[in-house]
Design a protein around this motif. Structure first.
Motif, short mmCIF file in Angstrom:
data_model
loop_
_atom_site.label_atom_id
_atom_site.label_comp_id
_atom_site.label_asym_id
_atom_site.label_seq_id
_atom_site.Cartn_x
_atom_site.Cartn_y
_atom_site.Cartn_z
N THR A 194 -3.21 40.08 17.36
CA THR A 194 -3.86 38.96 18.06
C THR A 194 -4.88 38.26 17.17
OG1 THR A 194 -3.56 40.08 20.19
CG2 THR A 194 -5.18 38.30 20.09
N LEU A 208 -0.12 37.17 28.24
CA LEU A 208 0.36 35.80 28.42
C LEU A 208 -0.66 34.97 29.17
CD1 LEU A 208 2.53 33.57 28.38
CD2 LEU A 208 3.53 34.64 30.42
N GLY A 264 -3.42 34.19 26.82
CA GLY A 264 -3.02 33.20 25.84
C GLY A 264 -2.97 31.80 26.42
N LEU A 265 -2.46 31.66 27.64
CA LEU A 265 -2.38 30.34 28.27
C LEU A 265 -3.76 29.79 28.59
CD1 LEU A 265 0.65 30.90 30.69
CD2 LEU A 265 0.63 29.61 28.54
N SER A 316 -5.54 28.54 25.57
CA SER A 316 -4.94 27.36 24.97
C SER A 316 -5.52 26.07 25.53
CB SER A 316 -3.42 27.37 25.18
OG SER A 316 -2.85 28.49 24.54
N ARG A 341 1.79 28.08 20.23
CA ARG A 341 2.86 29.01 20.59
C ARG A 341 2.71 30.33 19.83
NH1 ARG A 341 8.54 26.96 19.05
NH2 ARG A 341 7.63 25.08 19.99
N ARG A 349 -0.05 31.70 18.70
CA ARG A 349 -1.18 32.45 19.22
C ARG A 349 -0.86 33.06 20.59
NH1 ARG A 349 -5.97 28.31 17.19
NH2 ARG A 349 -6.08 29.18 15.07
N ILE A 350 -0.10 32.35 21.39
CA ILE A 350 0.28 32.90 22.69
C ILE A 350 1.17 34.12 22.51
CG2 ILE A 350 1.64 32.47 24.77
CD1 ILE A 350 0.61 29.59 24.72
N THR A 371 -0.89 37.04 21.26
CA THR A 371 -1.69 37.63 22.33
C THR A 371 -0.82 38.45 23.27
OG1 THR A 371 -3.11 35.67 22.20
CG2 THR A 371 -3.46 37.13 24.06
#
Length: 308
Positions: free
Chosen positions: A36, A83, A86-87, A90, A192, A194-195, A198
């Protein structure tokens, strides 16, 4: 088998066995955080992933009768939570640290709420491998009774090393973590990447949680993790974001955590809580000693908040 008294020689054996057991969840969580943070994002919510994975793994193992299905379920639970992290991160002007702490509280609360019916039932545990079968000394056999997930963790540390240094995807991940502008110039999908990083970190944290509930200590309770998810972040910094160093750092931390129970097993009960604080004191001392004033966090990915 007759009990063999080997005196104080059993102390290092107990510490070795304890280091293997205690370090296993740290290996998975620290490797997940390595992935991560290499993408330029820090996840302080891994404690939530860890405890949610422990609950999900125990529940699926109990309902299905298969501990390995429990491990998979724990990973999926951690991945879904990753997820979500990560979202949320973002979104513009959202702070990674604040989101991580919020999700840590959310994940812990969800695990405690959903896991209430699981406190009493007994789920099938993960298998272990008896590497000390050749010995008649119970202490040695106990030290060499190694859970299969520990071996998976060692293989995973090597695999992550090769992923970072020998694959195109690993290069893309490191580029995204070191310089967002350079990654965009090369056409790499920053958000994307980084998501997914994570999510991978959350998956491994969930697997680490399954070890807690399905092997050591091997039951579901609300105080299961004892802050291990947070400590794994410190281990990654100490390991300088390198997977093989994270493996050794986890073993070192596990050995320190095994000192108290090992001494208690030898009949030394004085200062028991002080010995239990050894891993935290050791981590603090090592991080202070290994930090350079001239080049602090020189190995840190450039996009991490702590590096700016």
């Amino acid at each position: 088998m007759d009990i063999i008294d080997i005196g104080w020689a059993s102390l290092p054996l107990a510490i070795i066995g304890g280091a293997i057991r205690v370090s296993t969840p740290f290996i998975f969580v620290s490797l997940g955080e390595c992935i991560t943070e290499k993408s330029g994002r820090i996840n302080l919510g891994l404690e939530g992933n860890l405890i949610l994975g422990a609950m999900a793994g125990y529940a699926v193992s109990y309902l299905s009768g298969s501990p390995w299905l429990g491990v998979l379920a724990a990973g999926v639970a951690g991945m879904l939570f990753g997820l979500l992290h990560g979202l949320l991160c973002s979104v513009k002007r959202v702070n990674d640290t604040a989101i991580g702490i919020s999700l840590m509280v959310l994940g812990t609360g969800l695990a405690f709420c959903l896991g209430k019916p699981l406190i009493q039932p007994k789920a099938p545990p993960l298998p272990s491998i008896d590497f000390g079968y050749w010995s008649d000394t119970p202490q040695l056999r106990a030290a060499l009774d190694v859970n299969a997930l520990f071996l998976v963790g060692i293989a995973l540390a090597i695999a992550v090393y090769f992923f970072f240094n020998r694959t195109g995807w690993g290069l893309m991940l490191r580029t995204v973590g070191d310089s967002e502008d350079a990654a965009k110039a090369l056409g790499f999908p920053v958000l994307r990447t980084r998501i997914f990083a994570t999510m991978a970190g959350g998956f491994l944290a969930g697997v680490g949680g399954s070890f807690l509930s399905l092997s050591y200590p091997g039951s579901w309770s609300e105080g299961l993790s004892s802050g291990q998810g947070i400590m794994a972040v410190a281990l990654v910094i100490f390991a300088r974001w390198r997977s093989l160093r994270a493996l050794w750092a986890s073993l070192l931390f596990g050995g320190a955590g095994a000192i108290g129970p090992a001494l208690q097993g030898m009949g030394v009960t004085g200062y028991y809580y002080l010995f239990n604080a050894a891993p935290y004191l050791l981590t603090l001392a090592i991080m202070i000693a290994s930090t350079s004033r001239s080049a602090p966090f020189v190995d840190a990915p450039g996009e991490l908040n702590l590096h700016r």
